[in-house]
Design an enzyme around this catalytic site. Sequence first.
Site, PDB file in Angstrom:
ATOM      1  N   GLU A  19       7.650  -6.983   2.221  1.00  0.00           N
ATOM      2  CA  GLU A  19       6.356  -6.927   2.913  1.00  0.00           C
ATOM      3  C   GLU A  19       5.527  -8.179   2.610  1.00  0.00           C
ATOM      4  O   GLU A  19       4.840  -8.723   3.480  1.00  0.00           O
ATOM      5  CB  GLU A  19       5.581  -5.681   2.475  1.00  0.00           C
ATOM      6  CG  GLU A  19       6.188  -4.364   2.923  1.00  0.00           C
ATOM      7  CD  GLU A  19       5.816  -3.985   4.338  1.00  0.00           C
ATOM      8  OE1 GLU A  19       5.178  -4.808   5.040  1.00  0.00           O
ATOM      9  OE2 GLU A  19       6.167  -2.871   4.759  1.00  0.00           O
ATOM     10  N   ARG A  61       1.037  10.246   5.407  1.00  0.00           N
ATOM     11  CA  ARG A  61       1.221   8.922   5.997  1.00  0.00           C
ATOM     12  C   ARG A  61       2.512   8.275   5.496  1.00  0.00           C
ATOM     13  O   ARG A  61       2.609   7.051   5.411  1.00  0.00           O
ATOM     14  CB  ARG A  61       0.008   8.041   5.668  1.00  0.00           C
ATOM     15  CG  ARG A  61      -1.280   8.582   6.284  1.00  0.00           C
ATOM     16  CD  ARG A  61      -2.472   7.723   5.940  1.00  0.00           C
ATOM     17  NE  ARG A  61      -3.637   8.180   6.689  1.00  0.00           N
ATOM     18  CZ  ARG A  61      -4.852   8.360   6.180  1.00  0.00           C
ATOM     19  NH1 ARG A  61      -5.069   8.121   4.900  1.00  0.00           N
ATOM     20  NH2 ARG A  61      -5.845   8.773   6.924  1.00  0.00           N
ATOM     21  N   LYS A  63       0.864  -1.182   0.000  1.00  0.00           N
ATOM     22  CA  LYS A  63       0.000   0.000   0.000  1.00  0.00           C
ATOM     23  C   LYS A  63       0.899   1.230   0.000  1.00  0.00           C
ATOM     24  O   LYS A  63       1.580   1.513   0.982  1.00  0.00           O
ATOM     25  CB  LYS A  63      -0.929   0.006   1.205  1.00  0.00           C
ATOM     26  CG  LYS A  63      -1.903   1.181   1.202  1.00  0.00           C
ATOM     27  CD  LYS A  63      -2.820   1.149   2.411  1.00  0.00           C
ATOM     28  CE  LYS A  63      -3.794   2.311   2.392  1.00  0.00           C
ATOM     29  NZ  LYS A  63      -4.653   2.325   3.610  1.00  0.00           N
ATOM     30  N   LYS A  77      -2.099  -1.749  -3.757  1.00  0.00           N
ATOM     31  CA  LYS A  77      -2.936  -0.552  -3.773  1.00  0.00           C
ATOM     32  C   LYS A  77      -2.032   0.674  -3.806  1.00  0.00           C
ATOM     33  O   LYS A  77      -1.135   0.773  -2.962  1.00  0.00           O
ATOM     34  CB  LYS A  77      -3.817  -0.524  -2.510  1.00  0.00           C
ATOM     35  CG  LYS A  77      -4.742   0.669  -2.405  1.00  0.00           C
ATOM     36  CD  LYS A  77      -5.555   0.612  -1.109  1.00  0.00           C
ATOM     37  CE  LYS A  77      -6.521   1.782  -1.011  1.00  0.00           C
ATOM     38  NZ  LYS A  77      -7.307   1.768   0.244  1.00  0.00           N
ATOM     39  N   ARG A 130     -10.349  10.592   0.711  1.00  0.00           N
ATOM     40  CA  ARG A 130     -10.359  11.348   1.960  1.00  0.00           C
ATOM     41  C   ARG A 130     -11.711  12.018   2.169  1.00  0.00           C
ATOM     42  O   ARG A 130     -12.217  12.116   3.278  1.00  0.00           O
ATOM     43  CB  ARG A 130      -9.230  12.372   1.963  1.00  0.00           C
ATOM     44  CG  ARG A 130      -7.838  11.776   1.714  1.00  0.00           C
ATOM     45  CD  ARG A 130      -7.204  11.213   2.975  1.00  0.00           C
ATOM     46  NE  ARG A 130      -6.139  10.272   2.678  1.00  0.00           N
ATOM     47  CZ  ARG A 130      -4.884  10.607   2.361  1.00  0.00           C
ATOM     48  NH1 ARG A 130      -4.557  11.875   2.288  1.00  0.00           N
ATOM     49  NH2 ARG A 130      -3.978   9.667   2.148  1.00  0.00           N
TER      50      ARG A 130
END
Length: 332
Positions: free
Chosen positions: A240, A224, A203, A255, A213
């Site tokens: 990951e 982030r 992600k 994503k 948002r």
Amino acid sequence: MTPYGSFPGARPRRLRTTPAMRRMVAEHRLHPADLILPAFVREGVGAPVPISAMPGVVQHTRDTLRKAAVEAVEAGVAGIMLFGVPEEAKKDAVGSAGTDPDGILQVAIRDVRAEVGDDLVIMSDLCLDEYTDHGHCGVLDAEGRVDNDATLERYAEMAQVQADAGVHVVGPSGMMDGQVGVVRDALDQTGHEDVSILAYTAKYSSAFYGPFREAVGSSLKGDRKTYQQDPANLRESLRELALDLQEGADMVMVKPALPYLDVLAKIADAVDVPVAAYQISGEYAMVEAAAEKGWIDRDSAIMETLTGIKRAGADMILTYWATEVARKLGRH
């Protein structure tokens, strides 16, 4: 004798001559069962609330969400990914509404499960950002940074209440280290061994999240980038991936989708579990905006983007066009 390995004997255009021919030799096919519908449900509204940056997408009421779930089933869509939008006054520093058994997401899970049962795979976003007054995906420490391990404790609680509500699949999306393992343990320890985990494995910190948002009423200030992945990195995604699989992920996701098709292809080649891709809000908004201007053919562009994601290796695609596209596929 004509050399058939090269022109003029070899003519690839022979296999493109008619729609029926092209359909017969197509290497990749979209199917309604490939599609998952992301859906937003908002607390305390009496009518659906349009999302200005995502024409055609709304924040549902509980009633219209149930209707959308039924329509998805009738179209042949495989699943629905639910996002809760609580009342602003219920947001706090630790996202309490996210673990309240009567919080909007848990209520919505129960609603959809009661409406369609097992005819639709009901998935839930397992993250705190919709419920925190600071908009981050986790609990903050004294210096305002996201505290990874304190956040994992909250994710474990979220997993339990979502499973208790009847969800089939949880989607831990906060990109905290160790989140899949903690969620798996929490589910198993509470008798929810059958609830699957769709890991948000890759992600990225993306500019294409903008319309989302608005969709979830985000309170985020800042970014982030300390927990979502850097768009420059690919090998990091494979690391990951290895961690998520070791921790018990049943499915994995990339994503956004279109800007990261290379990552999707690498992950699809590396695993023996189902692979999802999320065609996110900004991807949707770009196509809709360009089509509204008359710059592109909307329907063709939608199908082309989804086919590209499928071709790159996605077994499942989360897309806001899921029900619309599934209906069209069902007519062919």
